[in-house]
Structures are given as C-alpha cells and as structure tokens.
Design a protein around this motif. Structure first.
Motif: not given
Length: 369
Positions: A20-22, A134-142
């Motif tokens: 995504e926009d990470e 939920s979708s990637l299995g890991i949180a991102l820094w947007r």
C-alpha cells in the motif's frame, strides 16, 4: 568510528514488494521481521550502517540501499520522494538542492529542516493498523500519517497515535510505548484535519514554487485585512488573530515547549524572513486560512497554479523582449531582485533566463541566479 564503517553492498536475497502506501522505514521494519536479523545486522545489510534504524525519516546512506535492492523497488529518487517525508521538503526545496538529491550528491535528509519547531515523530492510526494486520498480517507506517504536521487520520476521522519508544530499533506500530495525540474539541479536530489535507496537497504536488505560494499568501492576507501590500500589514494584529484560532490553541496546549510558530511567524513567512520552504508551516498556514474562511485549501493551490501558468506563458505572447525587462535585468543583481522590479517571481525570471539566450547574456553580472 569502526561502528559506522560502511559495508560492501551485497544484493539482498529477499526484496519484498511495497505494501500500500507504506514508508521506506515501514518496508525496512517488515524486512527486518522477515529475516529475523538483529537490529544492527539489518542496518548493515540495508544501509551499510549498524545504527540506520534510528534515522526513520530517511535512512542513510541511501546509495547503499539502492545497490542492495537493485531496481526492484523503483528508481531511488522515486522512493525518496514517494516513500519518505523528504518528499514534502523536496516539493518546496530550491531547484539546485532538489537536483543534488536526485543525482545523489547530497543525502536525502539534507533538505529536511532541522529547525521545524516541532519534532517529527512516527504516528499511526489504530484502525488502519488493525486493517493491515487483518489483510497483511502486519501493521504498516503509512506515508499519509508521517507528513509534517499531520496528527489525524482523515480516512477514519480520529487522532493518530504517536510512537514514543526507543528510536534505535525497527519498530512496527503498536510494538513500543505510544500515546494518542490530544485533541480536545471538534474545532481543533476540523482545523487539524485541514492541516492533513494541506500536507497531502504539498507532497502530491511534487514541485512547488515557494515564491508563487508566498505571493498568493500575500494576496489572501492583504485582502482579508484591507492592506495594499504585505509591507502595510500590522504584524501585531495578524499574530493576535492567529493566537485566537483553534490551531494556535492546540499548539499552545499540546506542545507548549515548542517554537514552531513564534511571534509574527505569518508575516515573517509572507515577507521572506522565515521558513518559507518548511512544509509543516505551509500546511498550518493554509489550514489557518481555511479556518478563518479566507481561502479554501483547494482554491489556494488552484490560484497558485494559475499564477504559475500565467507567468510561464508570458513570453509566448510577445514577439520581442520589452525594454523595461532588459533594463530591469541590467539593474538587478540577482533573479529575485529582477523579479521585484518587473513584478514576477524570482523562479519565473530564472525560467526566462534558461529559455532566452539574450536574457542569459544580460544577466551574466548576477551573483546569484
């Protein structure tokens, strides 16, 4: 000294794609977790520097990262512009500084103002983080949450959470100490949401002319106060009105120790005295214009673009260079001074010089272009 010795670049065995926009730092955190390296080992592998994890804005040296990842993640300059907050500063940077970053002559962090007045911290939205888990299995820094001045998630309409853990680690959202950014009222939230919108406009614009933005800002403020020009503005009245705004109230309450918006900061920017290339201050200034109903953010950028288009097409409407312009070039000592005499911006004058051999000859005596 040996602790920071650069490692010889070796192509990474694993180069995952962007999610995504990470941000670039977010990508590095995911790579670190995937490889299960130690923090310093990941720093060496990705950037050739053990302590790379603590420079989340734009880890250096970026040339090493480009060498070990190849072209898998895109052109290095595109990564810096689109995946780090350096993109916000590049949008307002001087053309020469922008060129030097693009060619690798200077590190990307060079253009990031060290005197922004508010420390730049990692921020995330809990709802965005939950969706990513939920979708990637890991949180991102947007990226949209890291832009200078942004403290709310415009997608979910809530305050961001500020990461306050130790910085020398590859930390993902929710893995270290954090706190929700304090927003006390609906008026504060609306104003801060406008800051986020303005910050997005700045970074997505790619290249902005600081002279054009300042000229447009001068028009907005002078019309609002009935002043003929910026020199006739009363700095005390302008600052007093700013102090009564929801944005100023939030700044005083949440970050009273910071000096991001000192006395007369608005008139100082409009008079070219302070921080005219700081994206955070422009985001707050445009949000303040919208709070006062002086100019909507979208309208401000539309008018600024119209001013650019008008000035850049001026020569196409003339068969020869006017004597008044040639005279101004001869009298001036640099492009900005010539612009003041003619009534255009310094960047427009530089554009004319590049496009016209005759003007290039007339301006040879200038010390600064």
């Amino acid at each position: 000294m040996s602790d920071e010795t650069l490692c010889t670049p070796q192509r990474l065995p694993i180069v995952q794609s962007w999610a995504e926009d990470e941000t670039l730092y977010s990508w590095c955190c995911r790579w670190h977790r995937l490889t299960m390296n130690r923090t310093r080992s990941s720093g060496n592998a990705l950037f050739g520097v053990p302590s790379a994890a603590k420079v989340w804005i734009s880890p250096n040296p970026f040339g090493h990262f480009s060498a070990v990842t190849g072209t898998t993640l895109g052109h290095p300059f595109a990564v810096v512009r689109g995946r780090t907050i350096v993109g916000s500063f590049l949008a307002l940077a001087r053309p020469e500084d922008r060129r030097r970053v693009e060619t690798g002559e200077i590190p990307p962090s060079f253009v990031v103002s060290a005197k922004s007045g508010i420390p730049l911290s990692l921020r995330y939205c809990p709802k965005c983080a939950s969706r990513h888990r939920s979708s990637l299995g890991i949180a991102l820094w947007r990226m949209s949450h890291q832009l200078p001045g942004v403290v709310v998630c415009t997608e979910h309409g809530q305050p961001l959470v500020e990461h306050i853990g130790k910085r020398q680690s590859w930390s993902l959202p929710g893995t270290d100490d954090s706190r929700e950014i304090d927003i006390a009222s609906g008026a504060e939230f609306v104003a801060l949401r406008s800051v986020a919108v303005a910050a997005r406009y700045i970074v997505e614009s790619g290249v902005l002319d600081a002279d054009i933005l300042r000229a447009r800002g001068q028009i907005v403020v002078c019309e609002s106060y009935g002043a003929l020009d910026v020199k006739r503005l009363d700095p005390h009245a302008v600052h007093s009105d700013w102090q009564s705004s929801a944005l100023a109230g939030w700044c005083r309450r949440v970050q009273p120790e910071q000096v991001a918006f000192p006395e007369f900061w608005i008139t100082d920017i409009l008079r070219s005295r302070r921080s005219e290339r700081n994206p955070m201050k422009w985001a707050f200034l445009l949000a303040y214009f919208q709070e006062r109903a002086w100019s909507p953010i979208e309208g401000f950028f539309a008018h600024a673009k119209s001013m650019v288009d008008h000035q850049l097409h001026l020569w196409s409407q003339m068969e020869s260079i006017p004597i008044s312009v040639l005279d101004a070039f001869a009298k001036a000592r640099n492009s900005r001074q010539a612009g003041r005499i003619i009534g255009v911006t310094g960047s427009t004058v530089r554009h004319w010089v590049r496009a016209s051999p005759e003007l290039a000859a007339v301006s040879r005596h200038w010390r600064l272009r």
